[in-house]
Design an enzyme around this catalytic site. Structure first.
Site, PDB file in Angstrom:
ATOM      1  NE  ARG A 125      -3.960  -1.394  -0.054  1.00 36.54           N
ATOM      2  CZ  ARG A 125      -5.622  -1.316   0.823  1.00 36.54           C
ATOM      3  NH1 ARG A 125      -5.664  -0.995   1.905  1.00 36.54           N
ATOM      4  NH2 ARG A 125      -5.956  -2.663   0.721  1.00 36.54           N
ATOM      5  NE  ARG A 152      -6.845   5.018   2.817  1.00 39.34           N
ATOM      6  CZ  ARG A 152      -7.299   4.244   3.377  1.00 39.34           C
ATOM      7  NH1 ARG A 152      -8.749   4.733   3.987  1.00 39.34           N
ATOM      8  NH2 ARG A 152      -7.110   3.545   3.545  1.00 39.34           N
ATOM      9  NE  ARG A 208     -10.213   7.690  -2.616  1.00 42.27           N
ATOM     10  CZ  ARG A 208     -11.276   7.442  -2.358  1.00 42.27           C
ATOM     11  NH1 ARG A 208     -11.913   8.604  -2.452  1.00 42.27           N
ATOM     12  NH2 ARG A 208     -11.676   6.407  -2.182  1.00 42.27           N
ATOM     13  CG  ASP A 219      -8.781  -2.804  -4.183  1.00 39.20           C
ATOM     14  OD1 ASP A 219      -7.788  -2.644  -3.548  1.00 39.20           O
ATOM     15  OD2 ASP A 219      -9.169  -4.030  -4.328  1.00 39.20           O
ATOM     16  CE1 TYR A 268     -12.499  -7.276   1.708  1.00 37.44           C
ATOM     17  CE2 TYR A 268     -11.460  -8.853   1.300  1.00 37.44           C
ATOM     18  CZ  TYR A 268     -11.299  -7.796   1.678  1.00 37.44           C
ATOM     19  OH  TYR A 268     -10.110  -7.156   2.778  1.00 37.44           O
TER      20      TYR A 268
HETATM   21  O1  CP3 Z   1       0.147  -1.614  -2.701  1.00 39.95           O
HETATM   22  C1  CP3 Z   1      -0.095  -0.621  -3.199  1.00 39.95           C
HETATM   23  O2  CP3 Z   1      -0.117   0.930  -3.241  1.00 39.95           O
HETATM   24  C2  CP3 Z   1      -1.127  -0.809  -4.232  1.00 39.95           C
HETATM   25  C3  CP3 Z   1      -2.241  -0.971  -4.470  1.00 39.95           C
HETATM   26  C4  CP3 Z   1      -3.257  -1.833  -3.939  1.00 39.95           C
HETATM   27  C5  CP3 Z   1      -4.403  -1.256  -3.645  1.00 39.95           C
HETATM   28  N1  CP3 Z   1      -5.267  -2.533  -3.225  1.00 39.95           N
HETATM   29  C6  CP3 Z   1      -4.478  -0.285  -3.392  1.00 39.95           C
HETATM   30  C7  CP3 Z   1      -5.864   0.199  -2.201  1.00 39.95           C
HETATM   31  C8  CP3 Z   1      -3.048  -3.123  -3.318  1.00 39.95           C
HETATM   32  C9  CP3 Z   1      -1.865  -3.990  -3.940  1.00 39.95           C
HETATM   33  C10 CP3 Z   1      -4.753  -3.181  -2.957  1.00 39.95           C
HETATM   34  C11 CP3 Z   1      -4.823  -4.860  -2.546  1.00 39.95           C
HETATM   35  C12 CP3 Z   1      -5.641  -5.353  -1.634  1.00 39.95           C
HETATM   36  N2  CP3 Z   1      -6.638  -4.602  -2.203  1.00 39.95           N
HETATM   37  C13 CP3 Z   1      -6.238  -6.169  -0.493  1.00 39.95           C
HETATM   38  C14 CP3 Z   1      -5.105  -6.937  -0.330  1.00 39.95           C
HETATM   39  C15 CP3 Z   1      -3.880  -6.328   0.614  1.00 39.95           C
HETATM   40  C16 CP3 Z   1      -4.505  -6.078   2.040  1.00 39.95           C
HETATM   41  O3  CP3 Z   1      -3.995  -4.439   2.252  1.00 39.95           O
HETATM   42  O4  CP3 Z   1      -5.194  -6.886   2.853  1.00 39.95           O
HETATM   43  C17 CP3 Z   1      -7.390  -6.164  -0.332  1.00 39.95           C
HETATM   44  C18 CP3 Z   1      -7.782  -7.270   1.329  1.00 39.95           C
HETATM   45  C19 CP3 Z   1      -8.711  -5.110  -1.190  1.00 39.95           C
HETATM   46  C20 CP3 Z   1      -9.769  -5.122  -0.969  1.00 39.95           C
HETATM   47  C21 CP3 Z   1      -9.751  -3.174  -0.977  1.00 39.95           C
HETATM   48  N3  CP3 Z   1      -9.481  -2.173  -1.275  1.00 39.95           N
HETATM   49  C22 CP3 Z   1     -10.179  -2.813   1.042  1.00 39.95           C
HETATM   50  C23 CP3 Z   1     -10.875  -3.886   1.945  1.00 39.95           C
HETATM   51  C24 CP3 Z   1     -10.386  -1.829   0.631  1.00 39.95           C
HETATM   52  C25 CP3 Z   1     -10.342  -1.011   1.797  1.00 39.95           C
HETATM   53  C26 CP3 Z   1      -9.390  -0.337   3.583  1.00 39.95           C
HETATM   54  C27 CP3 Z   1      -9.132   0.655   3.645  1.00 39.95           C
HETATM   55  O5  CP3 Z   1      -7.114   0.242   3.070  1.00 39.95           O
HETATM   56  O6  CP3 Z   1      -9.521   1.860   2.827  1.00 39.95           O
HETATM   57  C28 CP3 Z   1      -9.630  -1.596  -0.420  1.00 39.95           C
HETATM   58  C29 CP3 Z   1      -9.533  -0.102  -0.476  1.00 39.95           C
HETATM   59  C30 CP3 Z   1      -7.803   0.758  -1.571  1.00 39.95           C
HETATM   60  N4  CP3 Z   1      -7.685  -0.271  -1.954  1.00 39.95           N
HETATM   61  C31 CP3 Z   1      -7.551   1.695  -0.879  1.00 39.95           C
HETATM   62  C32 CP3 Z   1      -6.500   1.312  -2.090  1.00 39.95           C
HETATM   63  C33 CP3 Z   1      -4.780   2.732  -2.094  1.00 39.95           C
HETATM   64  C34 CP3 Z   1      -7.922   3.249  -0.207  1.00 39.95           C
HETATM   65  C35 CP3 Z   1      -9.047   3.597  -1.144  1.00 39.95           C
HETATM   66  C36 CP3 Z   1      -9.015   5.091  -1.283  1.00 39.95           C
HETATM   67  O7  CP3 Z   1      -7.830   5.736  -0.945  1.00 39.95           O
HETATM   68  O8  CP3 Z   1      -9.577   5.125  -0.225  1.00 39.95           O
END
Ligand code: CP3
Length: 340
Positions: free
Chosen positions: A23, A27, A36, A73, A149
């Site tokens: 990640r 943010r 964003r 994602d 999910y």
């Molecule tokens: O690592 C990176 O920088 C690459 C981008 C990336 C995102 N999601 C961006 C993201 C990667 C590799 C993921 C993987 C992901 N997504 C996983 C597996 C890894 C982990 O973190 O457990 C999972 C379970 C998801 C599903 C997902 N997407 C969730 C549960 C959420 C909400 C939680 C949160 O942190 O807000 C997201 C949203 C998400 N994916 C964001 C980002 C940057 C936040 C979105 C925003 O800007 O509001």
């Protein structure tokens, strides 16, 4: 020019170890929050190649990490299978849930690649702009984690809906897992075609399963996904990240044909040093919260990991995603400590 992270995946230890953070585009970065807001939504950001590429590169420019991970994602797979999905600001993902066999009619059996073209385009765009020493990583979710999910329709504390579906109707749940194995293998193969150097498979929810279920729904599907990917892309480099499995890690190290194993922050490093790292390179595992805390606790935690793991093939990372409240100064402190 060689890429230190790929050297490690070829089992050649590097000093200092290459480093990237799960990640890392997100943010905690003001430049991410600005993009964003400009994109007007998270999915829009993922599906606009210019913006996704720019956000992918932001943490590389700021910190000089050794790998860029494509901004995207894991839930784009259900999106390309036709499941209705949206991201509510501050609430995380929402999907129209599939809680039993009958509801599988909501998804297709194959990916609609036209929905994923922006992802492949973003990869090509990042690839063209990346400095040669930095590796580009693609990724997908493991079948089990993506299924949790698709079933719950959101993040829950223990992903109970998928576990219930799997206990009540294992054959029906296997149909969903089978679709995810096939489509994830195809998706990762296309990511390699578009230019990624390696991929990571995130099994974020592996840790909620008891041992027999872990074998059936996490280890075996990952094994089939890896085999299918290797049949399509024989040179594929693959990192597996099963979160929260404890001593269950042994099965991922012995039964799966991985190039590296990602570690969450709870694993016993003595066990990893003695039983995992001799078999394959490892990646991890700083507690994301100690990066929030900073100070002497951060230095100490980094030193412990380096002492235990940097003698062998090792990639420094967090044990899970960086938290939005992480101070940028602490990321800088971390890099200084690792790189000297
Ligand atoms: O690592 C990176 O920088 C690459 C981008 C990336 C995102 N999601 C961006 C993201 C990667 C590799 C993921 C993987 C992901 N997504 C996983 C597996 C890894 C982990 O973190 O457990 C999972 C379970 C998801 C599903 C997902 N997407 C969730 C549960 C959420 C909400 C939680 C949160 O942190 O807000 C997201 C949203 C998400 N994916 C964001 C980002 C940057 C936040 C979105 C925003 O800007 O509001």
């Amino acid at each position: 020019m060689s890429k230190p992270l790929l050297e490690v995946l070829d089992r050649k230890g590097q000093k200092p170890p290459p480093v990237w953070l799960m990640r890392q585009a997100g943010r905690y970065l003001p430049e991410y929050r600005a993009m964003r807001a400009q994109a007007g939504g998270f999915l829009k950001l993922c599906l606009t190649p210019k913006l996704a590429a720019e956000v992918t590169l932001q943490p590389i420019r700021r910190f000089g990490f050794d790998a860029a991970i494509l901004f995207s994602d894991i839930l784009l797979v259900p999106y390309a299978l036709g499941q209705h999905i949206w991201f509510a600001e501050g609430e995380g993902p929402r999907l129209a849930p599939i809680i039993n066999r009958g509801e599988l009619v909501r998804i297709k059996k194959d990916l609609d690649h036209s929905r994923l073209l922006p992802v492949y385009e973003a990869i090509a765009e990042v690839k063209a702009k990346l400095v040669p020493s930095v590796a580009l990583l693609g990724f997908c979710g493991a079948p089990w984690t993506v299924a949790t999910y698709m079933t719950a329709g959101m993040s829950t504390a223990d992903q109970a809906p998928a576990r219930l579906f799997a206990y009540r109707d294992p054959e029906g749940f296997a149909m969903l897992i089978d679709v995810l194995i096939e489509s994830s293998a195809e998706y990762l193969a296309r990511q390699f075609e578009a230019g990624v150097d390696a991929v990571q498979i995130f099994d974020t929810w592996a840790g909620v399963l008891p041992p027999e279920e872990l074998q059936r729904w996490s280890v075996l599907p990952m094994n089939r996904l890896i085999a299918q990917l290797r049949a399509k892309v024989p040179t594929a480099k693959i990192i597996g990240f099963p979160r929260g499995v404890g001593s269950g890690l042994r099965a991922y190290a012995t039964d799966l044909d991985l190039d590296a194993l990602g570690l969450d922050w709870t694993v016993d490093l003595k066990f990893v040093h003695e039983e995992v790292q001799p078999r394959l390179p490892v990646q991890g595992n700083l507690d994301p919260l100690v990066l929030v805390a900073g100070g002497a606790a951060l230095d100490r935690a980094i030193d412990t990991i380096l002492d235990m793991l940097s003698g062998g093939p090792f990639i420094f990372n967090l044990g899970h995603g960086i938290l939005p409240e992480t101070p940028i100064a602490h990321v800088e402190q971390m890099l200084k400590r690792i790189r000297g």
